[in-house]
Structures are given as structure tokens and as C-alpha cells.
Enzyme design. Structure first.
Site, PDB file in Angstrom:
ATOM      1  CD  GLU A  69      22.539  50.866  28.638  1.00  0.00           C
ATOM      2  OE1 GLU A  69      21.567  50.140  28.379  1.00  0.00           O
ATOM      3  OE2 GLU A  69      22.441  51.919  29.286  1.00  0.00           O
ATOM      4  CD  GLU A 118      21.952  55.877  27.083  1.00  0.00           C
ATOM      5  OE1 GLU A 118      22.677  55.263  26.276  1.00  0.00           O
ATOM      6  OE2 GLU A 118      20.862  55.447  27.463  1.00  0.00           O
TER       7      GLU A 118
HETATM    8  C1  GAL Z   1      19.587  53.154  27.968  1.00  0.00           C
HETATM    9  C2  GAL Z   1      19.931  52.635  26.588  1.00  0.00           C
HETATM   10  C3  GAL Z   1      19.245  53.436  25.531  1.00  0.00           C
HETATM   11  C4  GAL Z   1      17.799  53.559  25.869  1.00  0.00           C
HETATM   12  C5  GAL Z   1      17.624  54.195  27.191  1.00  0.00           C
HETATM   13  C6  GAL Z   1      16.145  54.328  27.509  1.00  0.00           C
HETATM   14  O1  GAL Z   1      19.936  52.294  28.959  1.00  0.00           O
HETATM   15  O2  GAL Z   1      21.315  52.684  26.364  1.00  0.00           O
HETATM   16  O3  GAL Z   1      19.404  52.820  24.292  1.00  0.00           O
HETATM   17  O4  GAL Z   1      17.245  52.292  25.871  1.00  0.00           O
HETATM   18  O5  GAL Z   1      18.248  53.395  28.160  1.00  0.00           O
HETATM   19  O6  GAL Z   1      15.905  55.278  28.425  1.00  0.00           O
END
Ligand code: GAL
Length: 893
Positions: free
Chosen positions: A507, A589
Site C-alpha cells: 500500500e 490482503e
Molecule cells: C491494511 C494495511 C495493513 C493494516 C491493515 C489494518 O490496509 O496494509 O498493514 O494496516 O490495513 O486493518
């Protein structure tokens, strides 16, 4: 060692003639984890001390994001400047040369200036008396000792990670070592490490997740005591999660002949694999640190390894010895190939086995063995098909993966192999087959475990590039260090069969800068390809869209949350698939579903996914989140919705859930807490209900059923209390006190069975699950009586002891928080305790801890060098105590 000239010799595969025993290696790799002295803070009472900083930091603004996956700054605060620093104290120019071996362009390499920064600092002096400092063993995380703080944001875990820490250790190096090359290998130190030996600055490395080496040789006294000093300087506001603090991974002293295999000096690939034979290509970089040109012979033999990593049987393949000239103070590369017939392939269980091999390279100089170097590896093929997903050795494998941060709960960031193995064991039990090392290079042992256990790994380098996420994060050093950090990462990890792709970032803010962001991405992709052209690159994108030039730079399209849809926006797998018909997509993710183990709020949403909030899964009084496992971060979704997105788009390679285990820091949605709510498993290692939701879907052949919630609700008599069942079956019948509440069947894209109108009455809930019409699995929950006993069990683990509060009949008391006191006798000690409650600020080292919803954990370690029976007792007022015996035996390597 920096090279100006490179010699590459290619030698062909030749059958081995006679089996000779592997010679003993003159190389020594000695663990120097024990007997360090440690203190926090710089000396203040010494006149000559002027401060040491890696670099001047300009004032930074703290932006907190409304939601992490959002990118819109909501809060601005100013933090972290040190502009008033005396410029003489800036030591960056002495540190940068440490990374020279990882800079491709010789013109960009750094030359060490004159002078010896730190020579006026009392802690650096060889004769400084450190006897009043704390005695510690590595791996060490100074911050995990606490105390927790309730002030400021919760992002970094509310523990004192920021500040300076000094480590000192005496090393005895004998005259017999004279003439050898002596290196210090640090697997990880958080962060901005500077190393001195005998008062001389040797070098250092700023990035806290990097593994690195400094060459001690010029500074060593070969006639006795050598004083090794390491200073770390961990900035505040430098991370979005708990980074830990200190020398938190293993540290090694490496002694070699002056002519030896270089640091991470072998690169092994298997370009052709068939059931009949596999080709093994091997490049061996040999360094010549001596003052004479030298000619060496390099030969390699390949052996099978057993499940424990022990070499078995005679060599199965080999490369005959060839002659390699190496100029003085330079290196040369020997390149060759061997053939392994009928290779035993490496692949993920349950359908495949993680078979491994080791290549043992022997370097001889004038007939004398000067080095023997081992490269463990695996033989496998991995194909990323844009229309069908991932194929390992020709078999389609859906990535059922999780993201995890590096901390080990109550143990903090201090790496411990057994604790990491326990994490992977619980994940494997769930059916997880893939790991994402979010968002940084992991401990080397984690990849060894992944190789051994058969996990597929998305190995990630960075969370930020030039554009920061927190004021003092890696962006401060990205310009100077990204090449060294990235090359070092790939060189370290590229022989692991478990690593299947390289992620250059998570990200990153460069998604937002289109062409200029794409240019940075391209540079990083090129670096990775130079170091390892055999594996694809990816980056985890939560914002970049199909037409953003950034998106096109990588080989695999990794989408964070976008696949299932961010905030009501429909899922975007089809749009990306259409734009990139030749690239595989996957969920880098997913989910960010949130819950606290054993907590349930009412009413329960009737949707299959809901954003967490007031009246939507949050218990605002207790700062807990409902474990009906339907609530997610605003940008996320329930597991159910992600499963449906995958099934609707079968070309997608799979997913990496945010997160497998809870982690310290980032306690969304309750910033006042210490640890996350996103784990499928809580911080203490206890399974949340979500574990069974994933297990049901990821292990369809494993008969299981799981009921939630618990069934102890005296205050809900007569009230609607929904009951959900997770099962790998396709149908189930629920019974309350023997009376059927109906048999239900899963519909298309349904992953749970719901009885949303059950009226609570105490007793027994039982479910009988069916698959293809056949009885498949059952589960039962009972209303608990008053808490009466502590049940203590060490299960399969010698070190992780679970205490369950039960009623007289042994039914778990699912809501109780009794205060438990642990006593230990025998040759063991309690290292930490926990209960998985994200809101608990009890120090992890405390021997007293409240249970959280009926469970509590003690982590016990045998005392070094002692054996016998350890007795651990758990006591609580008014409850029968529990005792467990643990036998500890001496381990001889
Ligand atoms: C994502 C990020 C993770 C964490 C997560 C929290 O966007 O890549 O590192 O921050 O959100 O839920």
C-alpha cells in the site's frame, strides 16, 4: 567485500566418481546470543559526549489516517525533529559503506571518511565498566518489559519502543584465529544500528528488519578480549504497528579462511523439473580477502534431507571440481549444473510433501579445504496462471494464506523459533498454506520453518518508499538504502523453496503519484529481477486502479481489499482481470475482520458482512468486538464475503487474510487498546470462532463442526440469541436441550449455517452436521455453572501452558475473568503470561493475570543447562488450583 572485477567460470555437470566423506568445514558460525550487557539511553554525565545521530531529521508532520486503507489524512501533528543536532555528531557517512556489496553501480558506493565517531563516548571505550548494566541474552526486545502507556495513539502497541539502547559483549578471539576473516552477522536489530569493536567504529545498518554483516577483521585483537559495542536508536512515530526494540533476532560470529564463500554467496535454481530428472543450477561466489591472488577448486554435492533437516544417504548428484582464479581482495563466481534423477519434489501439504535437499560446496586452495558451505533447497515448479491461479508441481493450489506481523505476542519482537513454529502449527491446523511476511523481511528461521512445513511465502520488503506513512518511518532512509535493503533481502532469501514471490511494497504512497510512482516501482522490480529472475514480483495495492501505470509494473496483481470491494464499492477482480489478461491476480490482503475471543454483542447483523461501529459489533463500554465474525474494518469484509468473491472469480490465485494472529499495535477500532482485533487467533494463541470458519472452508475434507456463541447467558433468558455453525459439512441440524431447531443446508456462496431466532434457555446446544447426506461431525456447548476449578494443560507444547476456568463439571466458564496467580518450581521459569485481551495493560512478565473469557496462558522455559521436573501451579481465589508437570531434558546438539 567490494568487487571491481568479476570472473565467471561455467563448469558442466559431471557424474561423481567416488563417494568421499564431506570434509569438516574450517568455517565457524558461532551463536553469540548469550551474556550481553544492556542499558537504555545515552550517557548523560560524560563531558565528551556530544550525541550521535544517524542523520539530521527535519520536522515532520504526523498524519493519522481516518482508515488505514484510505489514504486521506485526518489528523495532523508535528513531531520528531532534531535539527539542532551538532553536525559533527552525524555518523551516516561511516555507516553507509556497510551496504556497499549491495550497490550495483561502483560509482554509487560509499567511501568511509577519516575519523572514528564515538571515540569520545564513554560506553564505546573498551575499558568501560559495564558491570552495572542489565545482564541479558539475545534475542532481546527491551520494549516488551513495558510499562504500557495509555497516552498517545495505540498504533505502535503502547510500549516503550522509542529511544536509544546500548549492548556490550566481550568476545574472546584466540591467536589461532589470526589470519582468518571475522564477521559479525546480525539477523535483525531495531533499529539504526552502529557497531564498534575495541573502540573503533566498524559500521552499521539502519533498517530494523534487515539482516546484515559487518567485517570485524581489521579491528580484531587476536590475542584475547575484544569489546563489541552496539548502539541502537529507535525513533518514535516510526511504524504503523509494534516494531519492538533491540537486538531482537539472533547474532553470529563467523570465522572463515581468507578465501571463502561470500555472504549469502550461493544462488541455486532448478530451471528444469520433470518426474525423471531436475536440473540444479548453482552459482557460488568466492571471496578472496587475502593479499595474494589465489586459485581455488570449487565442487558441490547434493544430498537429500529428512523432515528434520538432517542429511540422509549418499550424494544424489554433484558437480565436479573446477579451478577458479580469484584476484586478491576480490571475488569470483563459479557457475555449474547438476542433475537430480527422480527428484523428490517440495510442495505444500496435505496433497504434497515439503521434501528438501542440501547442496554442499567444498572450496579447496592448493588441495587444502578452505571452506565447506551448505545451501538447503527444494525442487519444485510454480506457475502463476492468469486464468486458473497457482500451480505447484502441476497441481492447482488455492492460496489459503494469512498476513502476519513479526511479533510473538507476550514475547514481543524477540524471535523465538518454538513460538514461531507454534504460530505456524496452529495456522496449518486451520488449513492455511501460505504466509505473507507483512510488511518486511522476516527472521531467517521463519523461512526455514516455512520450508520445513511446506508453506508458500509472499516475501515482502517494505511498507513505505519515498512517501511516508508515519513521520519517522523508512521513508527517511529510502533514497540512500532501498537498493541495499532490497538486494540484501532477495540474496538472503532466494534459495528458500517456500518463497514463491517477492513483494516490493505494501500500500505504498507511490500508488497515488501515477507515473512517478510507477518509475520507483520499476526500479525496485528491476533490482529484484537482477537478483532473482526466477520468481515474480508483486505489490499490495489498495488504491491503484487498472489503468494506473503503477499497477502495470509488477508481474502479479496483488489487491488489498479491492477484490471483495472496499466500502460498498463492488469487487474489482473482474476489472483488473480484463485489463491484465496475462497476469495472475490474487488477494494480497483480505478481510480485516475484527473480533475479541469469546465476546458477543446483540442484536446480530442479518447481513453476511458489516462495518464495525457503534451498535454494529462494538462493545463500546468494554472496548471489545463481537465474535459472531461478521464485523470488519470499514474498508474490509467478513471472511464469508471474501470466500464468495473468490468463488465468483475462480481465476484469482487466492488470498492472504489480515491477519492470522493478533499482533501488538494497530488496535482498530479501539485505539486505546494495546493489540489488534483482526487476528483469527488471539494474541495469546487461543482460537477465536473465526478459526473454525476458515477451517471449515479451507479443509473441506476434515470433518468438523463448531457452534457459536457460548451458551452461558443468565441475563438473556427468553431473548433471541442467534446461533451460528461453521462446518465443513453442507447441512446441519441444531438441538437445544434435545429439541430440534431445524435442519439447514448451505446455499450458494454461504459459508455458515445460521439459526438467528433461537430463544435463549440454559442447557446444551448440539449440532449434527452432514455432508452429502451422511453424518459428518458434531459439536456441543453447555451452559456453565459457577467457576470452580482451574484446568491446566500443556497440550503438546512444553512451553505454552493453557489454563481454563471451568465449573465443577469441567464445562468452560466462558465469561469469567478470575485473577490467576502462577507459581513455578523446578528447573523452569515463567517468561510471560497473557490472556489475549486486547485491552489488558498487565505487564506480560507478570505472574498474576486475569483470565479473559475463561482462558489464560503461561509461557514456560526450562532453565539453561538444567533438567528435571518443572511444576507449574495456577491458583485463583475460591477455585480449585490446577497443576501441571513439565519434564525438561537437556538438548545436546
Ligand atoms: C491494511 C494495511 C495493513 C493494516 C491493515 C489494518 O490496509 O496494509 O498493514 O494496516 O490495513 O486493518
Amino acid at each position: 567485500m567490494v568487487t571491481s572485477c568479476l570472473v565467471v567460470l561455467v563448469f558442466a555437470a559431471m557424474p561423481l566418481t567416488a563417494a568421499e566423506p564431506i570434509p569438516v568445514s574450517p568455517r565457524e558460525r558461532i551463536s553469540i546470543d548469550d551474556d550481553w550487557r544492556f542499558t537504555k539511553g545515552d550517557p548523560t554525565n560524560h563531558e565528551s559526549f556530544q550525541g550521535l545521530v544517524y542523520d539530521v531529521r527535519r520536522g515532520q508532520t504526523l498524519r493519522r489516517f481516518a482508515a488505514e486503507a484510505d489514504g486521506n489524512a485526518a489528523i495532523n501533528e508535528s513531531v520528531g525533529a532534531n535539527e539542532s543536532t551538532n553536525p559533527a555528531a552525524v555518523i551516516k557517512q561511516w555507516i553507509l559503506p556497510t551496504g556497499n556489496d549491495f550497490i550495483k553501480d561502483p560509482a554509487r558506493r560509499f567511501i568511509r571518511p577519516e575519523g572514528n565517531p564515538g571515540d569520545g563516548v564513554v560506553y564505546v571505550q573498551p575499558d568501560f565498566d559495564d558491570s552495572s548494566w542489565q545482564k541479558i541474552n539475545l534475542p532481546h526486545d527491551w520494549a516488551i518489559a513495558g510499562p504500557f502507556t495509555s497516552s498517545g495513539g495505540g498504533g505502535m502497541g503502547r510500549l516503550p519502543t522509542a529511544g536509544v539502547g546500548w549492548y556490550r559483549k566481550s568476545l574472546t578471539i584466540s591467536p589461532e584465529d589470526s589470519g582468518k576473516s571475522i564477521f559479525l552477522d546480525v539477523d535483525g536489530a531495531m533499529s539504526y544500528a552502529t557497531v564498534w569493536l575495541n573502540g573503533q567504529l566498524v559500521g552499521g545498518w539502519p533498517f530494523g528488519y534487515a539482516s546484515w554483516r559487518v567485517n570485524l577483521t581489521p579491528f580484531v585483537k587476536f590475542d584475547g578480549q575484544n569489546e563489541l559495542v552496539i548502539r541502537l536508536d529507535n525513533p518514535p512515530n516510526s511504524s504503523r504497528w509494534y516494531p519492538g526494540a533491540g537486538i531482537y533476532r539472533n547474532v553470529w560470529l563467523v570465522k572463515t579462511s581468507p578465501v571463502h564463500v561470500g555472504h549469502w554467496g550461493t544462488y541455486l535454481t532448478t530451471p528444469e523439473v520433470s518426474p525423471a530428472a531436475a536440473t540444479v543450477n548453482l552459482k557460488v561466489t568466492v571471496d578472496n580477502d587475502s593479499k595474494q591472488n589465489s586459485i581455488v577448486s570449487v565442487a558441490t554435492e547434493v544430498f537429500s534431507l529428512d523432515a528434520n533437516g538432517e542429511k540422509i544417504g549418499p550424494a544424489v548428484a554433484g558437480v565436479a571440481s573446477v579451478s577458479l582464479p580469484i584476484p586478491s581482495q576480490d571475488h569470483a563466481v563459479a557457475e555449474g549444473a547438476a542433475t537430480v534423477v527422480h527428484p523428490k519434489l517440495w510442495g505444500p501439504p496435505p496433497t504434497q510433501k515439503p521434501n528438501r535437499y542440501v547442496a554442499i560446496t567444498t572450496v579447496r586452495q592448493e588441495g587444502k579445504v578452505v571452506d565447506v558451505y551448505e545451501t538447503p533447497f527444494g525442487i519444485r515448479t510454480v506457475k502463476f496462471d492468469p486464468n486458473h491461479g497457482v500451480f505447484v508441481n502441476g497441481e492447482h493450489i488455492l492460496l489459503n494464506g494469512v498476513c502476519d506481523h513479526h511479533d510473538l505476542g507476550a514475547l514481543g519482537a524477540a524471535f523465538n523459533t518454538r513460538a514461531a513454529q507454534r504460530q505456524l502449527e496452529v495456522l496449518q491446523e486451520m488449513g492455511c498454506n501460505a504466509l505473507r511476511t507483512s510488511h518486511n523481511p522476516p527472521a531467517p528461521e521463519l523461512l526455514e520453518l516455512a520450508d520445513q512445513m511446506g508453506f508458500l511465502v509472499m516475501d515482502e520488503s517494505f511498507d513505505v518508499w519515498f512517501r511516508r506513512k508515519t513521520p519517522l518511518d523508512f521513508h527517511l532512509i529510502f533514497a540512500d538504502w532501498h537498493e541495499q535493503d532490497l538486494r540484501a533481502h532477495v540474496r538472503r532469501d532466494r534459495n528458500h523453496p517456500s518463497v514463491i514471490m517477492w513483494s516490493i511494497g505494501n500500500e505504498v504512497g507511490e500508488q497515488f503519484t501515477f507515473a512517478s510512482g510507477a518509475a520507483v516501482a520499476k526500479e525496485l522490480v528491476n533490482i529484484v529481477r537482477e537478483e532473482d529472475p526466477t520468481r515474480p514480483t508483486t505489490t499490495a495495492m489498495n488504491w491503484a486502479q487498472p489503468t494506473n501505470p503503477f499497477t502495470a509494473t509488477v508481474d502479479l496483481i496483488g489487491l488489498n481489499y479491492q477484490g471483495a470491494g472496499i466500502r460498498g464499492v463492488p469487487g474489482k477482480y473482474p476489472a483488473f482481470h480484463e485489463q491484465f489478461p496475462d497476469k495472475m491476480l490474487f488477494g494480497s490482503e483480505t478481510a480485516s475482520a475484527l473480533s475479541s475471543r469469546g465476546e458477543y454483542t446483540f442484536p446480530v447483523t442479518t447481513n453476511n458482512s458489516a462495518a464495525v461501529g457503534p451498535n454494529s459489533g462494538e462493545d463500546q463500554a468494554r472496548h471489545q468486538v463481537s465474535a459472531y465474525e461478521l464485523y470488519a474494518a470499514a474498508f474490509g469484509t467478513s471472511a464469508d464475503k471474501v470466500f464468495a468473491a473468490q468463488e465468483n472469480n475462480p481465476y484469482v490465485g487466492g488470498e492472504f487474510v489480515w491477519t492470522g494472529w493478533d499482533y501488538l499495535g494497530e488496535p482498530t477500532p479501539f485505539d486505546s487498546s494495546r493489540s489488534s482485533y483482526s487476528g483469527i487467533i488471539d494474541l495469546a494463541g487461543f482460537k477465536k470462532d473465526r478459526f473454525y470458519l476458515y477451517q471449515a472452508h479451507w479443509r473441506p475434507d476434515f470433518p468438523m463442526a463448531h457452534i457459536l456463541p457460548h451458551w452461558t447467558w443468565p441475563e438473556r433468558l427468553g431473548q433471541v440469541t442467534p446461533v451460528h455453525v461453521f462446518t465443513s459439512g453442507d447441512e446441519a441440524e441444531l438441538f437445544l436441550n434435545g429439541k430440534s431447531l431445524g435442519r439447514k443446508k448451505k446455499g450458494a456462496y454461504e459459508y455458515r449455517l445460521r439459526w438467528d431466532d433461537v430463544v435463549y434457555q440454559p442447557g446444551t446446544l448440539k449440532v449434527v452436521a452432514y455432508k452429502n447426506g451422511q453424518r459428518w461431525a458434531t459439536d456441543e456447548v453447555k451452559t456453565a455453572g459457577e467457576p470452580a476449578e482451574l484446568k491446566i494443560a500443556d497440550g503438546k507444547d512444553l512451553s505454552f501452558v493453557t489454563v481454563t476456568v471451568t465449573d465443577k463439571k469441567g464445562v468452560k466458564a466462558p465469561r469469567t475473568g478470575n485473577r490467576i496467580h502462577f507459581d513455578i518450581t523446578g528447573p523452569g521459569e515463567i517468561v510471560a503470561t497473557d490472556n489475549g485481551d486486547p485491552t489488558s495493560f498487565e505487564p506480560f512478565q507478570s505472574h498474576d493475570r486475569n483470565a479473559f473469557n475463561g482462558l489464560c496462558l503461561a509461557i514456560v522455559r526450562g532453565k539453561p543447562g538444567e533438567q528435571g521436573k518443572i511444576k507449574l501451579t495456577a491458583k485463583a481465589d475460591g477455585l480449585a488450583a490446577g497443576t501441571v508437570s513439565i519434564r525438561t531434558t537437556l538438548h545436546v546438539d
